[in-house]
Scaffold this motif. Sequence first.
Motif, PDB file in Angstrom:
ATOM      1  N   LYS A   1       0.876  -1.171   0.000  1.00 37.28           N
ATOM      2  CA  LYS A   1       0.000   0.000   0.000  1.00 37.28           C
ATOM      3  C   LYS A   1       0.911   1.218   0.000  1.00 37.28           C
ATOM      4  CE  LYS A   1      -3.656   2.284   2.674  1.00 37.28           C
ATOM      5  NZ  LYS A   1      -4.485   2.202   3.919  1.00 37.28           N
ATOM      6  N   VAL A   2       0.789   2.042  -1.030  1.00 36.50           N
ATOM      7  CA  VAL A   2       1.700   3.160  -1.230  1.00 36.50           C
ATOM      8  C   VAL A   2       0.938   4.466  -1.064  1.00 36.50           C
ATOM      9  CG1 VAL A   2       3.395   4.209  -2.771  1.00 36.50           C
ATOM     10  CG2 VAL A   2       2.961   1.732  -2.884  1.00 36.50           C
ATOM     11  N   THR A   3       1.423   5.336  -0.190  1.00 32.44           N
ATOM     12  CA  THR A   3       0.825   6.658  -0.003  1.00 32.44           C
ATOM     13  C   THR A   3       1.816   7.716  -0.462  1.00 32.44           C
ATOM     14  OG1 THR A   3      -0.458   5.871   1.901  1.00 32.44           O
ATOM     15  CG2 THR A   3      -0.198   8.255   1.650  1.00 32.44           C
ATOM     16  N   LEU A   4       1.400   8.529  -1.422  1.00 32.85           N
ATOM     17  CA  LEU A   4       2.254   9.565  -1.989  1.00 32.85           C
ATOM     18  C   LEU A   4       1.632  10.937  -1.742  1.00 32.85           C
ATOM     19  CD1 LEU A   4       2.966   7.909  -5.470  1.00 32.85           C
ATOM     20  CD2 LEU A   4       4.448   7.861  -3.457  1.00 32.85           C
ATOM     21  N   THR A   5       2.439  11.878  -1.265  1.00 35.43           N
ATOM     22  CA  THR A   5       1.991  13.251  -1.121  1.00 35.43           C
ATOM     23  C   THR A   5       2.023  13.919  -2.494  1.00 35.43           C
ATOM     24  OG1 THR A   5       2.840  13.394   1.133  1.00 35.43           O
ATOM     25  CG2 THR A   5       2.452  15.469  -0.018  1.00 35.43           C
ATOM     26  N   VAL A   6       0.914  14.550  -2.880  1.00 39.93           N
ATOM     27  CA  VAL A   6       0.817  15.173  -4.197  1.00 39.93           C
ATOM     28  C   VAL A   6       1.440  16.574  -4.142  1.00 39.93           C
ATOM     29  CG1 VAL A   6      -0.736  15.918  -6.021  1.00 39.93           C
ATOM     30  CG2 VAL A   6      -1.263  13.845  -4.700  1.00 39.93           C
ATOM     31  N   LYS A   7       2.441  16.796  -4.976  1.00 35.85           N
ATOM     32  CA  LYS A   7       3.106  18.089  -5.008  1.00 35.85           C
ATOM     33  C   LYS A   7       2.233  19.117  -5.747  1.00 35.85           C
ATOM     34  CE  LYS A   7       7.651  15.940  -4.780  1.00 35.85           C
ATOM     35  NZ  LYS A   7       8.925  15.660  -5.483  1.00 35.85           N
ATOM     36  N   PRO A   8       2.367  20.401  -5.388  1.00 35.35           N
ATOM     37  CA  PRO A   8       1.510  21.440  -5.975  1.00 35.35           C
ATOM     38  C   PRO A   8       1.619  21.509  -7.498  1.00 35.35           C
ATOM     39  CG  PRO A   8       2.722  22.283  -4.086  1.00 35.35           C
ATOM     40  CD  PRO A   8       3.295  20.935  -4.401  1.00 35.35           C
ATOM     41  N   GLN A   9       0.655  22.207  -8.072  1.00 36.52           N
ATOM     42  CA  GLN A   9       0.547  22.313  -9.519  1.00 36.52           C
ATOM     43  C   GLN A   9       1.779  22.958 -10.124  1.00 36.52           C
ATOM     44  OE1 GLN A   9      -3.282  23.569 -11.135  1.00 36.52           O
ATOM     45  NE2 GLN A   9      -2.243  25.142 -12.288  1.00 36.52           N
ATOM     46  N   GLU A  10       2.228  22.417 -11.244  1.00 35.84           N
ATOM     47  CA  GLU A  10       3.327  23.004 -11.985  1.00 35.84           C
ATOM     48  C   GLU A  10       3.003  22.950 -13.459  1.00 35.84           C
ATOM     49  OE1 GLU A  10       6.538  19.509 -12.601  1.00 35.84           O
ATOM     50  OE2 GLU A  10       6.361  20.166 -10.514  1.00 35.84           O
TER      51      GLU A  10
END
Length: 235
Positions: free
Chosen positions: A224-233
């Motif tokens: 189970k992988v949890t990734l923090t979503v980086k802001p829009q670019e």
Amino acid sequence: MTEPSSGSKPKRPVVVPAIALVMATALGITALMDGFDEAPKEEPKILAEGGKIDQTLYETEFLGAKVTFQKAPNEFAKDHRYLDIMLKVTNKGTATTWTGMPWAGSDKSGSGYGESLIVKEPVLTTSPTLEVASEQRSTLLHPGVPTQVLLRYELDLKAKAPEQVVISVAGFEETEDEYDGTTRWEAAGEKVTKPDPLTMEGLTAPMTGDDRPRAYNMIKAIAKVTLTVKPQEAS
């Protein structure tokens, strides 16, 4: 019980169940995917950005997630915004495979390498793409070559972007077809048939329609992988 009279025709042996058994078993050859098992016998590994998982046929490193804004190239096109999940995939087999597609929901199975991936959070309703991250569009995964792969979902331009994404990941196993002896790789899990053709329910089940015996692969999540979503670019 009264014996039948000599003038009546003797009843023929009942052979329908045997025929039903053969047909039910044949119907079970086609594996319909029934989603990731939410209660595996072993708890899946907990991974974050930079984590790696051995899937037997592949090794996957989860590089991160971000929101990408793609400005329209001209006035006739439109802007796009995407949730991008970056992976590094190594094909550990001996043959070239393809990225395929991840699961698009619990009832919409994936294919190829993507058969092992399902985004659990957030619930994404758009159809994803899964391609080699390069200028030349490709879906090929060559043996022994670590390859950057981009899993992309389109987002509404005005909707709030997710803060994190959670992915369930399955392994692969090589299975042998019991009828012709051929082997193939598929997402690992428990093979079951509903209804079981060896039970009376299976023997009497109709051969067409939603109640017919069907084989399912209850895929087991190994990570189970949890990734923090980086802001829009912008891209």
